[in-house]
Design a protein around this motif. Structure first.
Motif, mmCIF file in Angstrom:
data_model
loop_
_atom_site.group_PDB
_atom_site.id
_atom_site.type_symbol
_atom_site.label_atom_id
_atom_site.label_comp_id
_atom_site.label_asym_id
_atom_site.label_seq_id
_atom_site.Cartn_x
_atom_site.Cartn_y
_atom_site.Cartn_z
ATOM 1 N N ILE B 290 0.815 -1.254 0.005
ATOM 2 C CA ILE B 290 -0.185 -0.045 0.072
ATOM 3 C C ILE B 290 0.737 1.326 -0.088
ATOM 4 N N VAL B 291 2.015 1.238 0.710
ATOM 5 C CA VAL B 291 3.007 2.316 0.680
ATOM 6 C C VAL B 291 3.427 2.709 -0.810
ATOM 7 N N ALA B 292 3.769 1.436 -1.374
ATOM 8 C CA ALA B 292 4.223 1.713 -2.798
ATOM 9 C C ALA B 292 3.264 2.323 -3.678
ATOM 10 N N TRP B 293 1.838 1.689 -3.482
ATOM 11 C CA TRP B 293 0.772 2.283 -4.167
ATOM 12 C C TRP B 293 0.431 3.993 -3.650
ATOM 13 N N LEU B 294 0.328 4.202 -2.644
ATOM 14 C CA LEU B 294 0.152 5.557 -2.354
ATOM 15 C C LEU B 294 1.366 6.578 -2.856
ATOM 16 N N ALA B 295 2.649 5.692 -2.921
ATOM 17 C CA ALA B 295 3.649 6.849 -3.474
ATOM 18 C C ALA B 295 3.539 6.711 -4.981
ATOM 19 N N LYS B 296 2.253 6.374 -5.644
ATOM 20 C CA LYS B 296 2.190 6.202 -6.952
ATOM 21 C C LYS B 296 3.279 5.551 -7.534
ATOM 22 N N LEU B 297 3.807 4.438 -6.910
ATOM 23 C CA LEU B 297 4.907 3.593 -7.626
ATOM 24 C C LEU B 297 6.300 4.524 -7.826
ATOM 25 N N ASN B 298 6.506 5.483 -7.221
ATOM 26 C CA ASN B 298 7.609 6.307 -7.432
ATOM 27 C C ASN B 298 8.549 6.259 -5.996
ATOM 28 N N PRO B 299 9.753 5.725 -6.320
ATOM 29 C CA PRO B 299 10.536 5.512 -5.212
ATOM 30 C C PRO B 299 10.864 6.783 -4.278
ATOM 31 N N PHE B 300 10.893 7.925 -4.841
ATOM 32 C CA PHE B 300 11.118 9.295 -4.268
ATOM 33 C C PHE B 300 9.993 9.551 -3.143
ATOM 34 N N TYR B 301 8.761 9.368 -3.663
ATOM 35 C CA TYR B 301 7.593 9.479 -2.806
ATOM 36 C C TYR B 301 7.572 8.480 -1.796
ATOM 37 N N VAL B 302 8.205 7.364 -1.994
ATOM 38 C CA VAL B 302 7.933 6.283 -1.047
ATOM 39 C C VAL B 302 8.564 6.813 0.408
ATOM 40 N N VAL B 303 9.509 7.392 0.688
ATOM 41 C CA VAL B 303 9.926 8.104 1.842
ATOM 42 C C VAL B 303 8.886 8.534 2.765
ATOM 43 N N VAL B 304 8.003 9.601 1.946
ATOM 44 C CA VAL B 304 6.757 10.204 2.771
ATOM 45 C C VAL B 304 5.851 9.106 3.173
ATOM 46 N N ALA B 305 5.423 8.332 1.812
ATOM 47 C CA ALA B 305 4.272 7.386 2.202
ATOM 48 C C ALA B 305 4.642 6.367 3.308
ATOM 49 N N GLY B 306 5.795 6.064 3.363
ATOM 50 C CA GLY B 306 6.250 5.037 4.334
ATOM 51 C C GLY B 306 6.428 5.431 5.697
#
Lengths: 306, 362
Positions: B290-306
């Motif tokens: 879900i974190v990956a999906w929330l981050a729109k599959l963008n590794p940069f955004y994963v930090v925030v979503a995580g």
């Protein structure tokens, strides 16, 4: 010796029945072109619903009916997400599984460790159950067993030999052409997803009020995922589903047979999952054209688009 | 009556995409509130305790950061795999493999080596373990046509049993008095913590670095381009001569290695020994989806979503204690939020108009 064989065969059918019910549901659903990976969650919802209703009303059949309805309602969520909202079916199914495991854990918490007074008793078929060996194995089973076999035959007949079956299968093979024939593809798919849900609900009820008589969180133990593998193994054919489900029932029984030999119970617990991979491996070695998967499985259908 | 008209629309502006995301989350929260109401819990109180438990205090924030470490590591890898349309549901066991490999290295080589050697070795071993376990489903998919969702899940069940087998059997610690744990790692194989917290900062730094590196890999390299083409337009990828098997194997090696790193972090930074699979992971491999999906599959955004989702995990723990809710509550959150996120995407792709028209049936 005869007694042992009878007992093994009998328990194999018992263990295979929830798998059979689930697989019939998934075959119907996938034939219409919708992949539902929420089986594990829906089975869990069915199991907890059947248990709670049976526990509070003392009526096993009310429990079964409630589980059936709960499975249908629950899968309506997947239908809405994947058909109306054209969401990714893999992700929607995963979400459904998480939600189903969560909701059933939440609802079932007060019932943990409080078994039913009695579970569903086997139904002896008059006359036939007296046949030596075959009688106790095939004709003194839980009503779920007869329901599973009957449903598999019925589902096979409907899919193969009726106009409804043609509509369902063509919705999964070529939705654009099907729509051109005046069939409402999305409506067909909605009903198939919901019908699948009914079977997952039954499979769950089978686990909580017939296979055992208590509710434990996580009691589906991956059976919902095995069902999805069995659907592939069955080549989307309800009759082959019977074969696959009881093959796996045998593997569940094998765990208990091998335990006295001193093999690690954790290793034995891996067997159904290893077997799933092996079965799919055997399928993968076959000619892929003969796999016969619905051509548009997991592809959203957008009206007026080619 | 209301008439609904739907038409496709192009790319959303960043602001509109953000609004869409917030709308989906808000709708999801509303649905979760309903579940709370049915359960006889005041939703405002519940959300209040979640927030207070996760972001509302310094202690909560520290806990949230600690739980964000594995989520960021795993989700950054998953973002890669999902972009290549490879549905890796197996991060849970790739993490466990990392935990198993790093425990072995830490216990066997740790006593003879200084920290600056043994810690990198444990991380490397964890990456190897996760990568090997991750490559299997890639091979199974492209050599034997086995659906990766099923194979990765089956590998999860198998690896969970393997972990239990190890800790109750051959790896059971001699100093653990019958508990299903391995012996504790030697002190030099244990990661340092930020003073006054449980944050193992080395893994945190690794996680943020990895997210950035994978972000660059996806958007700035030829390899990243290839994996995106495989996911977005497999036919074009085939015509362009992209090797599906090779590319996916590399993607899954990276995704598995990232999850393996999370396992090493949990072992060397949190538990200091291997124990039951549920104790080591508590579902990070699934939550990270879900974190990956929330981050729109963008590794940069994963930090925030995580970080955001770690807050939900920590807050979920908090309300379990304060409101007596079962552990399954977090699963409900995860399922509902994921469902609403993917349904929200529909409104990003399509313009939906509701128009009121005078009802004149006849």
């Amino acid at each position: 010796m005869e007694e042992i064989i009878t007992s093994i065969a009998q328990r194999t059918l018992v263990a295979g029945t929830p798998l059979l019910l689930g697989t019939i549901g998934e075959v119907i659903c996938e034939r219409s072109g919708i992949l539902n990976l929420g089986v594990e969650g829906a089975m869990s919802v069915g199991a907890v619903t059947a248990f709670i209703v049976t526990f509070n009303t003392q009526s096993i059949w009310l429990g079964v009916a409630a589980a059936l309805a709960a499975g249908m309602l629950f899968c309506l969520l997947h239908a809405a997400a994947s058909i109306s909202f054209q969401a990714n079916q893999v992700v929607s199914g995963l979400a459904l599984t998480m939600l189903g495991l969560g909701l059933s854990g939440l609802a079932g918490k007060p019932y943990v460790g409080r078994p039913l007074a009695e579970k569903m008793s086997p139904l002896a078929v008059p006359g036939l159950s007296k046949i030596p060996v075959l009688g106790p194995v095939f004709f003194n089973q839980s009503p779920f067993f007869y329901l599973g076999i009957g449903s598999a035959l019925a589902a096979w007949f409907v899919l193969r030999h009726t106009s409804l079956g043609i509509k369902i299968r063509s919705a999964g093979e070529n939705p654009t052409a099907t729509e051109a024939q005046g069939v409402n593809v999305n409506k067909v798919r909605y009903w198939c997803v919901v019908a699948g849900g009914a079977f997952y609900g039954l499979a769950g009820a089978n686990l909580s009020i017939s296979y055992s008589k208590s509710w434990i969180e996580g009691m589906t133990a991956g059976r919902g995922w095995i069902v999805i593998a069995l659907t592939i193994f069955a080549l989307w054919n309800p009759l082959r589903a019977i074969l696959g489900a009881f093959l796996f029932g045998g593997i569940f029984v094998l765990q208990y047979l091998l335990q006295p030999l001193g093999i690690s119970p954790n290793f034995l617990a891996m067997l159904p999952y290893l077997a799933t991979l092996l079965v799919l491996l055997a399928g993968g070695l076959r000619d892929k054209r003969k796999l016969n998967a619905p051509a548009m499985l997991a592809e959203p259908y957008v009206r007026g688009q080619r | 009556m209301v008439r609904v008209s739907v038409s496709a629309r192009g790319e959303l502006s960043a602001a509109a995409a953000g609004l869409n995301l917030l709308g989906s989350l808000a709708a999801g929260m509303a649905a979760i509130s309903l579940v709370f109401v049915f359960y006889g819990v005041d939703p405002l109180e519940a959300f209040g305790s979640i927030f207070a438990g996760s972001f509302g205090s310094l202690y909560g924030i520290k806990e949230t950061v600690t739980k964000a470490i594995p989520l960021v590591l795993i989700a950054a890898g998953l973002a890669l795999a999902f972009r290549a349309k490879f549905w890796n549901i197996g991060a849970e066991s790739q993490l466990l493999m990392g935990a198993i490999f790093s425990t072995w290295v830490g216990l066997n080589w740790g006593p003879h080596l200084p920290s600056y050697v043994i810690i990198p070795l444990m991380f490397a071993a964890a990456m190897l373990g996760g990568a090997l376990w991750g490559i299997i489903p890639a091979v199974l998919k492209y050599k034997f046509a086995i659906n990766e969702v099923i194979s990765t899940l089956m590998l999860n069940y198998i690896c969970a049993e393997l972990t239990t087998l190890l800790v109750v059997g051959p790896w059971k610690g001699k100093t653990k008095f019958g508990f299903p744990y391995t012996d504790d790692l030697p002190p030099q194989a244990v990661l340092g913590l930020l003073p006054g917290s449980s944050i193992h900062y080395v893994t945190l730094a690794v996680a943020v670095t990895l997210a950035v590196v994978l972000g660059l890999l996806v958007f700035k390299t030829r390899f990243g381009y290839e994996l995106r083409v495989i996911g977005e337009n497999p036919n074009a990828a085939r015509y362009a001569g992209i090797d599906f098997l090779r590319t996916t194997m590399v993607v899954m090696a990276i995704s598995g290695a990232a999850a393996g790193l999370a396992g090493a972090g949990e072992i060397a930074g949190v538990h200091h020994h291997l124990s039951y699979p549920d104790a080591i992971s508590s579902g990070y491999g699934y939550t990270a989806i879900i974190v990956a999906w929330l981050a729109k599959l963008n590794p940069f955004y994963v930090v925030v979503a995580g970080f955001f989702f770690a807050g939900i995990l920590v807050g979920g723990d908090a309300i379990q204690i304060s409101l007596g809710l079962p552990a399954a509550t977090v699963n409900v959150f995860n399922g509902i939020l994921l469902l609403f996120l993917i349904m929200g995407d529909y409104f990003a792709r399509n313009r939906v108009r509701l128009t009121w028209i005078a009802s004149d049936k006849g």
